[in-house]
Design an enzyme around this catalytic site. Structure first.
Site, PDB file in Angstrom:
ATOM      1  N   ASP A 140       0.851  -1.191   0.000  1.00 42.94           N
ATOM      2  CA  ASP A 140       0.000   0.000   0.000  1.00 42.94           C
ATOM      3  C   ASP A 140       0.890   1.246   0.000  1.00 42.94           C
ATOM      4  O   ASP A 140       1.801   1.372   0.832  1.00 42.94           O
ATOM      5  CB  ASP A 140      -0.863  -0.060   1.277  1.00 42.94           C
ATOM      6  CG  ASP A 140      -1.960   0.988   1.311  1.00 42.94           C
ATOM      7  OD1 ASP A 140      -2.379   1.443   0.229  1.00 42.94           O
ATOM      8  OD2 ASP A 140      -2.409   1.332   2.423  1.00 42.94           O
ATOM      9  N   HIS A 141       0.640   2.162  -0.906  1.00 38.53           N
ATOM     10  CA  HIS A 141       1.389   3.432  -0.979  1.00 38.53           C
ATOM     11  C   HIS A 141       2.911   3.257  -1.044  1.00 38.53           C
ATOM     12  O   HIS A 141       3.650   3.914  -0.298  1.00 38.53           O
ATOM     13  CB  HIS A 141       1.039   4.354   0.203  1.00 38.53           C
ATOM     14  CG  HIS A 141      -0.364   4.856   0.150  1.00 38.53           C
ATOM     15  ND1 HIS A 141      -0.780   5.853  -0.701  1.00 38.53           N
ATOM     16  CD2 HIS A 141      -1.476   4.462   0.828  1.00 38.53           C
ATOM     17  CE1 HIS A 141      -2.076   6.070  -0.542  1.00 38.53           C
ATOM     18  NE2 HIS A 141      -2.532   5.220   0.376  1.00 38.53           N
ATOM     19  N   ASP A 173       2.945   4.969  -5.555  1.00 37.22           N
ATOM     20  CA  ASP A 173       2.188   6.203  -5.369  1.00 37.22           C
ATOM     21  C   ASP A 173       3.066   7.399  -5.707  1.00 37.22           C
ATOM     22  O   ASP A 173       3.808   7.901  -4.867  1.00 37.22           O
ATOM     23  CB  ASP A 173       1.671   6.270  -3.933  1.00 37.22           C
ATOM     24  CG  ASP A 173       0.871   7.550  -3.680  1.00 37.22           C
ATOM     25  OD1 ASP A 173       0.795   8.399  -4.589  1.00 37.22           O
ATOM     26  OD2 ASP A 173       0.331   7.683  -2.565  1.00 37.22           O
ATOM     27  N   GLY A 175      -8.950   5.825   1.177  1.00 35.55           N
ATOM     28  CA  GLY A 175      -9.614   6.659   2.186  1.00 35.55           C
ATOM     29  C   GLY A 175     -11.095   6.351   2.293  1.00 35.55           C
ATOM     30  O   GLY A 175     -11.919   7.256   2.434  1.00 35.55           O
ATOM     31  N   ASN A 210     -10.267   0.625  -0.275  1.00 29.98           N
ATOM     32  CA  ASN A 210      -9.255   0.530   0.784  1.00 29.98           C
ATOM     33  C   ASN A 210      -9.813   0.915   2.150  1.00 29.98           C
ATOM     34  O   ASN A 210     -10.354   2.020   2.306  1.00 29.98           O
ATOM     35  CB  ASN A 210      -8.099   1.494   0.479  1.00 29.98           C
ATOM     36  CG  ASN A 210      -7.174   0.986  -0.596  1.00 29.98           C
ATOM     37  OD1 ASN A 210      -7.505   0.044  -1.308  1.00 29.98           O
ATOM     38  ND2 ASN A 210      -6.015   1.592  -0.700  1.00 29.98           N
TER      39      ASN A 210
END
Ligand code: G3H
Ligand code: 13P
Ligand code: ZN
Length: 323
Positions: free
Chosen positions: A93-94, A115, A226, A268
């Site tokens: 993630d990210h 990202d 988010g 997410n």
């Protein structure tokens, strides 16, 4: 090199294809510890839902990258033993650098996010392309991002969010070769997503932007970051037992259900899991002050999180029963 295929993991390609055709979204839940992972796996087996297990750079640092990898491998073993063949992806993630993505791919991740949303457009394209070129050699899928979400991330702390410009998406997808695209349509990370007065509804997401993106890149999998709902019931428990989270607000379940039926194939969720765990632990501490066995407060927190995951998969993402 650890190949994710040897661990029984799946990349996201087929998951997204089915989600797009079926009008639902795959849940992507973050985990940092054993109890969170147990809850996610149990909740997804129980609801027969495919799942993306997400690990952030911060999670990797907190829990140790080697341990996390073996935990994911252990989770796959539990899935096998359950007899319910849910597809599981292990996703970064990210990811904020090429090296981090390579390290994850080499240690068994089946999917990575690079990202570059905080970078100028051309640099985002260049970095994302580089990751895609490496990842695709190992049949690992890649998520890119265009537009910036407000909120606290590992590495991005923009002064303000800015929505994705639909004019960019076709060019970005073509030049980078990404498998999915995260866009910014009004969500943000964390538990304080909107400033609203008591009794007021948060503003709706920018479905007009999402629809324009879908028009520009038809059938392409979109990702919503988010996307926690910041469930008032758990915020109330936290506040009742000594927490201070007044004003915490998330994305309504109605908005998420609508998104899940569209080209949004991945939703997410991290903050909602954190809130449940905190609420239950605070409650146990307050009601049973003599308790000092971690199993007696982490256990109930884990069980409540598993219940929440079943409910989300069934009532919000629509991913339950898709296996
Ligand atoms: O988008 C961010 C995720 O919620 C991960 O958060 O960087 O605190 O692990 P973290
Ligand atoms: P939330 O903070 O809304 O749970 O979002 C999580 C997320 O986007 C992880 O990448
Ligand atoms: Zn995110």
């Amino acid at each position: 090199m650890v190949r994710y295929q040897d661990l029984g993991l799946s990349n996201t390609r087929d998951m997204f294809k089915k989600a797009m055709a079926g009008g639902y979204a795959i849940p992507a839940y973050n985990f940092n510890n054993m109890e969170q992972l147990q809850a996610i796996i149990q909740g997804c087996i129980e609801s027969r839902s495919p799942v993306i297990l997400q690990i952030s750079k911060g999670a990797r640092k907190y829990a140790n990258q080697t341990l996390l990898r073996y935990m994911a491998e252990g989770a796959m073993q539990i899935v096998k033993e359950s007899g319910v063949p849910i597809p599981v992806a292990l996703h970064l993630d990210h990811g904020d650098s090429y090296d981090l993505c390579v390290s994850c791919i080499e240690t068994g991740f089946s999917s990575v996010m690079i990202d570059g949303s905080g970078l100028p457009y051309a640099e985002n394209v260049q970095l994302t392309r580089k990751v895609v070129d490496y990842a695709h050699k190992a049949d690992v899928t890649v998520e890119g991002e265009l537009g910036v979400l407000a909120g606290i991330e590992d590495h991005v702390s923009p002064a303000a969010s800015h929505y994705t410009d639909p004019n960019d998406v076709e060019d970005f997808v073509k030049k980078t070769g990404v498998d999915s695209l995260a866009i910014s349509i009004g969500t943000s990370h964390g538990a304080f997503k909107f400033k609203v007065k008591p009794g007021e509804q948060p503003p709706p997401l920018r479905f007009d932007i999402l629809e324009e993106v879908e028009r520009r890149i038809p059938g392409f999998p979109i990702v919503l970051h988010g996307a926690s709902s910041v469930i008032p019931e758990y915020v109330a428990i936290i506040n009742k037992f000594g927490g201070k989270m007044e004003g915490a607000v998330g994305v309504s379940e109605d908005q998420l259900r609508r998104a899940a039926k569209s080209a949004v194939c991945k939703i997410n969720i991290d903050s909602d899991g954190r809130l449940v765990v905190t609420a239950i632990i605070r409650k146990v501490f307050a009601e049973e002050p003599k308790e000092f066995d971690p199993r007696k407060y982490l256990g109930p927190a884990r069980d409540e999180l598993a219940k929440l995951i079943v409910r989300k998969n069934r009532d919000v993402l629509g991913s339950a029963g898709r296996v």
